[in-house]
Design an enzyme around this catalytic site. Structure first.
Site, PDB file in Angstrom:
ATOM      1  CB  ILE A  82      19.331 -11.805   2.644  1.00  0.00           C
ATOM      2  CG1 ILE A  82      18.637 -12.747   1.661  1.00  0.00           C
ATOM      3  CG2 ILE A  82      18.323 -11.219   3.637  1.00  0.00           C
ATOM      4  CD1 ILE A  82      17.609 -12.086   0.779  1.00  0.00           C
ATOM      5  CE  LYS A  83      22.892  -2.956   3.348  1.00  0.00           C
ATOM      6  NZ  LYS A  83      22.816  -1.762   2.464  1.00  0.00           N
ATOM      7  CB  VAL A  84      19.936  -8.969   8.355  1.00  0.00           C
ATOM      8  CG1 VAL A  84      19.205  -9.973   7.469  1.00  0.00           C
ATOM      9  CG2 VAL A  84      21.328  -9.482   8.712  1.00  0.00           C
TER      10      VAL A  84
END
Length: 217
Positions: A82-84
């Protein structure tokens, strides 16, 4: 150093994966939009090609919605990362997800202070953007060196994922500093293979071999 490719083009990804040198993939909303495909479908297809981490970025800006989007994305495959964004809400999301055993890539890092915060939040990867850093007259490689020193000082497990890579020199300098991962567009990775003296040498060998009239097969 691990090699990731920065694209949502599955044909390019398959080509890179076939070399046996590809360790993962990074995507972002712009690359997904360029693909013209549905977000979830693209990520699922990429995850079937590459067993390593595949970064899929949330598009919400608040923590609660980021968590909901992350739940959808991490169900796609076990290797989804997951990229934030590097914001307060992004780091809150990073901490919650990493505490739950989910890989998180914190993106849009432009300072060593930001990288320090991402390390404390348990990020699996921090993505400093060296090309964009250079674009505004700052020292992209200096940033990588600062992050490397900080992470080594405190034994953070976060891997430095050099992003916004514009040319092979960025990759070389990152490797010399000791960055863990680099992600680059397919064209930049292809450029790593090329050297005029290699081409010249092959031409010479082939010319000499042709004169012998022999065949290995």
């Amino acid at each position: 150093m691990k090699f990731f490719v920065d694209t949502a083009d599955t044909a390019d990804i398959a080509e890179m994966a076939a070399t046996g040198l590809l360790d993962g993939v990074t995507t972002n909303p712009s690359l997904i939009a360029k693909s013209g495909k549905q977000f979830v479908d693209v990520i699922a297809e990429i995850c079937k090609i590459v067993p390593g981490p595949v970064s899929a970025e949330v598009v919400a800006l608040d923590h609660a919605t980021m968590m909901k989007e992350a739940e959808v994305l991490r169900k796609i495959a076990d290797n989804v990362c997951i990229k934030v964004p590097l914001t307060i809400d992004g780091l809150k999301t990073c901490k919650a997800l990493s505490d739950d055993g989910t890989m998180v890539n914190v993106t849009l890092c432009f300072s060593a202070n930001q990288a320090l915060l991402a390390g404390k939040a348990g990020a699996a990867f921090i993505s400093p953007f060296v090309g964009r850093h250079d674009d505004v007259g700052l020292d992209g490689m200096g940033l990588i060196a600062d992050i490397r020193q900080i992470y080594d000082n405190y034994d953070f497990g976060t891997e430095i994922l050099v992003a916004s890579v514009r040319h092979p020199i960025h990759i070389l300098e990152s490797a010399k500093i000791g960055a863990d991962v680099m992600t680059a567009p397919p064209a930049v990775i292809r450029a790593l293979f090329n050297h005029p003296l290699t081409d010249k040498g092959i031409q010479g060998f082939m010319a000499d071999w042709a004169k012998t009239g022999q065949s290995i097969l």
